[in-house]
Design an enzyme around this catalytic site. Structure first.
Site, mmCIF file in Angstrom:
data_model
loop_
_atom_site.group_PDB
_atom_site.id
_atom_site.type_symbol
_atom_site.label_atom_id
_atom_site.label_comp_id
_atom_site.label_asym_id
_atom_site.label_seq_id
_atom_site.Cartn_x
_atom_site.Cartn_y
_atom_site.Cartn_z
ATOM 1 N N ASP A 132 0.856 -1.183 0.000
ATOM 2 C CA ASP A 132 0.000 0.000 0.000
ATOM 3 C C ASP A 132 0.893 1.234 0.000
ATOM 4 O OD1 ASP A 132 -2.507 1.477 0.521
ATOM 5 O OD2 ASP A 132 -3.183 -0.451 1.336
ATOM 6 N N ASP A 234 -3.196 4.585 -2.263
ATOM 7 C CA ASP A 234 -4.286 5.109 -1.457
ATOM 8 C C ASP A 234 -4.725 6.497 -1.950
ATOM 9 O OD1 ASP A 234 -5.764 4.596 1.087
ATOM 10 O OD2 ASP A 234 -4.849 6.504 1.665
ATOM 11 N N GLU A 288 -6.468 3.761 -5.848
ATOM 12 C CA GLU A 288 -7.797 3.796 -5.237
ATOM 13 C C GLU A 288 -8.491 4.995 -5.861
ATOM 14 O OE1 GLU A 288 -9.898 3.723 -0.849
ATOM 15 O OE2 GLU A 288 -8.241 5.058 -1.243
ATOM 16 N N HIS A 364 -11.133 -3.652 3.270
ATOM 17 C CA HIS A 364 -11.070 -3.259 4.681
ATOM 18 C C HIS A 364 -11.885 -2.001 4.978
ATOM 19 C CE1 HIS A 364 -8.331 -0.807 2.517
ATOM 20 N NE2 HIS A 364 -8.218 0.005 3.551
ATOM 21 N N ASP A 365 -12.430 -1.349 3.954
ATOM 22 C CA ASP A 365 -13.273 -0.162 4.173
ATOM 23 C C ASP A 365 -14.758 -0.472 3.988
ATOM 24 O OD1 ASP A 365 -11.030 1.465 4.533
ATOM 25 O OD2 ASP A 365 -10.930 2.002 2.404
HETATM 26 O O1 TEU Z 1 -9.730 5.021 1.878
HETATM 27 C C1 TEU Z 1 -10.219 6.234 1.378
HETATM 28 C C2 TEU Z 1 -11.635 6.367 1.682
HETATM 29 O O2 TEU Z 1 -12.049 6.906 2.671
HETATM 30 C C3 TEU Z 1 -12.480 5.778 0.681
HETATM 31 O O3 TEU Z 1 -13.038 4.577 1.066
HETATM 32 C C4 TEU Z 1 -13.473 6.774 0.319
HETATM 33 O O4 TEU Z 1 -14.640 6.603 1.063
HETATM 34 C C5 TEU Z 1 -13.749 6.639 -1.121
HETATM 35 O O5 TEU Z 1 -12.562 6.836 -1.808
HETATM 36 C C6 TEU Z 1 -14.749 7.660 -1.569
HETATM 37 O O6 TEU Z 1 -15.202 7.360 -2.826
HETATM 38 C C7 TEU Z 1 -8.381 4.875 2.047
HETATM 39 C C8 TEU Z 1 -8.092 3.632 2.848
HETATM 40 O O7 TEU Z 1 -8.520 2.510 2.140
HETATM 41 C C9 TEU Z 1 -8.716 3.768 4.188
HETATM 42 O O8 TEU Z 1 -8.594 2.613 4.966
HETATM 43 C C10 TEU Z 1 -8.073 4.943 4.876
HETATM 44 O O9 TEU Z 1 -8.731 5.168 6.083
HETATM 45 C C11 TEU Z 1 -8.131 6.202 4.032
HETATM 46 O O10 TEU Z 1 -7.774 5.979 2.682
HETATM 47 C C12 TEU Z 1 -7.164 7.220 4.543
HETATM 48 O O11 TEU Z 1 -5.863 6.836 4.259
#
Ligand code: TEU
Length: 594
Positions: A132, A234, A288, A364-365
């Site tokens: 990551d 990320d 992401e 994980h989210d």
């Molecule tokens: O996640 C970013 C995050 O918050 C996304 O799930 C967001 O809701 C999405 O992009 C909106 O469309 C990443 C990580 O996966 C997460 O675990 C971290 O908490 C976050 O970044 C901060 O680093």
């Protein structure tokens, strides 16, 4: 021959696009869409959430040696790549997504020697490792930030975004996690606000500063030179900001994420990163892609842009079953199978001639895929988990499987705020409490949607703590582990785990399932998701029932029968050219014309 055809494809595509007569709406459907082959398109990725995978030293937190002890299990799944969530030095405000040293391992996870043995152990088994890369922000405990906040003239001042208080309060920016909602935090040492899209312990790096970018590229080289095989990046679309920080344009009210993903220089930076680092290694990249709209997708991943190879799109997971405008709350009316099919189909077509997609239903989210898109009641859990695996492994996109989903692990559904560990749930709860909001409603919603649903420990056996730890687990273990665990599923050849392995074998034995053209069938059917995949004259059909009532569909016109390659239930759904699917039934058929 195949190679020559691939070389010709871009040419054919170009010809197909040369000024068709004004009356022709679309160029003819020649098979110009067969994508160029690449190893990272063919792999199946298994995501390991290290805090929750396997604890080796009984402090209740999963660690690197724990993962090493489970490498034979990972190998047995048939996956090709492991994506590991952050294990770098971190105060763990956000479980490792707040990094204080990019070249060190956090003690809870072990040592650099443990990391090296994980990397070697994976490579020895022919499995690649994707790390990551969290570089939109650092931890506030990173030495760069410590320096930056110490004085306005410190050489690191310009590593972060500061707004001097004498200019007044900066224009509103929303934070994903902050207890007060604002992404600006006042710091009295230098009487200025700093920007943090995530928690106040996650200040955003200032990519506009070329020194920041050089540091990031050095970090990337450090890990590539160690032998890692790629990065999951990320929130990478958020790195560029309009540093004048104007008021959020009206078009983005209610959707600030889309604004964050459209920074003025994001593509310039990604191209530079590609030139400086990525192009020098044979690795894979997945960004992401939260906030990236479908019309912007190719800007990130088209081959001729030289940016990323792939990204995760969030259209499905961000909206399915969630309340529009506030994703922390569920809305069960906001789900329809035709809408889900529409999303998959739209994203498939974007990458038909360039770029490449990814597919995932859990990480994980997110809450657990079987609970969210399937049915985790005892009667339907196995069938619906297998059905969702079939979907993931038959799309034209690189599939990502989240650990535990190979078993059909389900949501734990906490009802007490004290059980939660995720700062997102906790901070929002505290804010709501302060503001006198409806805490009961919030908790009921989080029971379905919270990120902690996806973070409960891996269920290895029916032994105490599911074989995850002999200590006190950092987060509660789902009590259903006594039934749903690796050991039990290993013994039962009809288990979700065994099906997962068979499904992976099917994908790996059929390049058609990777590269073949995707065509949606029966678009409006409210219960069945059906499609074909075809390549070089062969066609497979996938039919998935998303309902406890089963569902009906039919072979596509011109086909008279089908040979079942995989089926998650004992009974065949084929009745002549009709398919009568049972509850959550999934089949893959090879179609034939008599
Ligand atoms: O996640 C970013 C995050 O918050 C996304 O799930 C967001 O809701 C999405 O992009 C909106 O469309 C990443 C990580 O996966 C997460 O675990 C971290 O908490 C976050 O970044 C901060 O680093």
């Amino acid at each position: 021959m195949k190679r020559r055809l691939e070389l010709l494809l871009p040419l054919l595509a170009a010809c197909a696009h040369t000024a068709p007569p004004a009356t022709t709406p679309n160029p003819p459907a020649v098979e110009i869409s067969t994508p160029r082959r690449a190893w990272w398109k063919q792999v199946v990725v298994y995501q390991v959430y290290p805090r929750s995978f396997q604890d080796s030293d009984n402090n209740g937190v999963g660690d690197l040696r724990g993962i090493v002890s489970r490498l034979n299990y990972i190998k047995s799944l048939g996956v090709d790549v492991v994506w590991l969530n952050p294990v770098y030095q971190s105060p763990n405000d956000d479980n490792g997504y707040d990094i204080s040293d990019y070249r060190a391992i956090m003690p809870e996870m072990g040592t650099m020697a443990d990391f090296d043995s994980l990397l070697q152990g994976l490579h020895r088994r022919g499995i690649k490792l994707v790390m990551d890369l969290v570089v939109n922000h650092t931890s506030d405990e990173h030495p760069w930030f410590q320096q930056s906040r110490s004085s306005r003239t410190n050489p690191y001042r310009d590593f972060y975004h500061w707004w001097p208080a004498e200019r007044g309060t900066p224009a509103k920016r929303w934070s994903f996690f902050d207890e007060e909602g604002s992404a600006w935090r006042y710091d009295s040492t230098t009487q200025a606000f700093y920007l943090h899209y995530f928690s106040r312990k996650q200040p955003d790096l200032k990519w506009e500063n070329p020194r920041v970018r050089r540091e990031v590229y050095d970090i990337m080289r450090f890990w590539f030179d160690k032998g890692v095989d790629g990065f999951r990046m990320d929130v990478i679309p958020f790195i560029s900001k309009d540093t004048t920080f104007p008021p959020l344009p009206a078009a983005y009210h209610g959707d600030y994420v889309a604004y964050y993903a459209k920074g003025p220089k994001v593509h310039e930076y990604l191209q530079e990163m590609n030139r400086e680092v990525l192009s020098k290694y044979d690795i894979m990249t997945v960004g992401e892609g939260g906030g990236v709209a479908v019309e912007d997708a190719l800007k990130f991943v088209a081959e001729d842009r030289h940016e990323l190879q792939t990204f995760f799109q969030f259209e499905l997971v961000d909206h399915w079953g969630r309340r529009p405008g506030n994703w922390l709350y569920p809305d069960s009316s906001n789900r329809s199978l035709p809408a889900l099919k529409g999303i998959f189909t739209k994203w498939d077509s974007v990458f038909a001639t360039s770029g490449w997609g990814t597919v995932f239903l859990g990480n994980h989210d997110q809450s657990r895929m079987v609970s969210r898109y399937g049915n985790d009641t005892p009667r339907y859990r196995n069938a619906s988990a297998k059905m969702l695996q079939t979907l993931l492994l038959t799309m034209r996109a690189t599939p990502y499987i989240y650990d535990g989903d190979e078993l059909g692990m389900a949501n734990i559904r906490f009802t007490d705020i004290r059980d939660y560990r995720d700062l997102m749930t906790i901070n929002y709860y505290n804010r709501l409490k302060r503001e006198g909001g409806d805490l009961r409603e919030f908790l009921a919603g989080q029971a379905e949607l919270s990120r902690d649903n996806g973070r409960t420990p891996m269920q290895w056996s029916a032994d105490s703590n599911a074989g995850f730890t002999a200590g006190v687990p950092w987060i509660r273990i789902n009590p259903d582990y006594r039934m749903v665990n690796v050991a039990a599923e290993e013994r039962d050849t009809g288990s979700v785990l065994h099906y997962f392995r068979r499904m992976i074998q099917l994908r790996k034995s059929e390049p058609l399932l990777v590269y073949g053209k995707y065509q949606l069938l029966d678009r409006e059917n409210p219960e069945v998701f059906a499609y074909t995949r075809s390549l070089q004259g062969r066609t497979l059909m996938v039919a998935l029932s998303f309902s406890a009532k089963g569902g009906m569909t039919a072979l596509p016109a011109g086909y008279t029968s089908g040979k079942i390659l995989i089926n998650n239930l004992a009974s065949s759904p084929l009745q002549g050219t009709r398919l009568e699917l049972g509850a959550y039934q999934a089949v893959v058929l090879e179609l034939t014309r008599d």
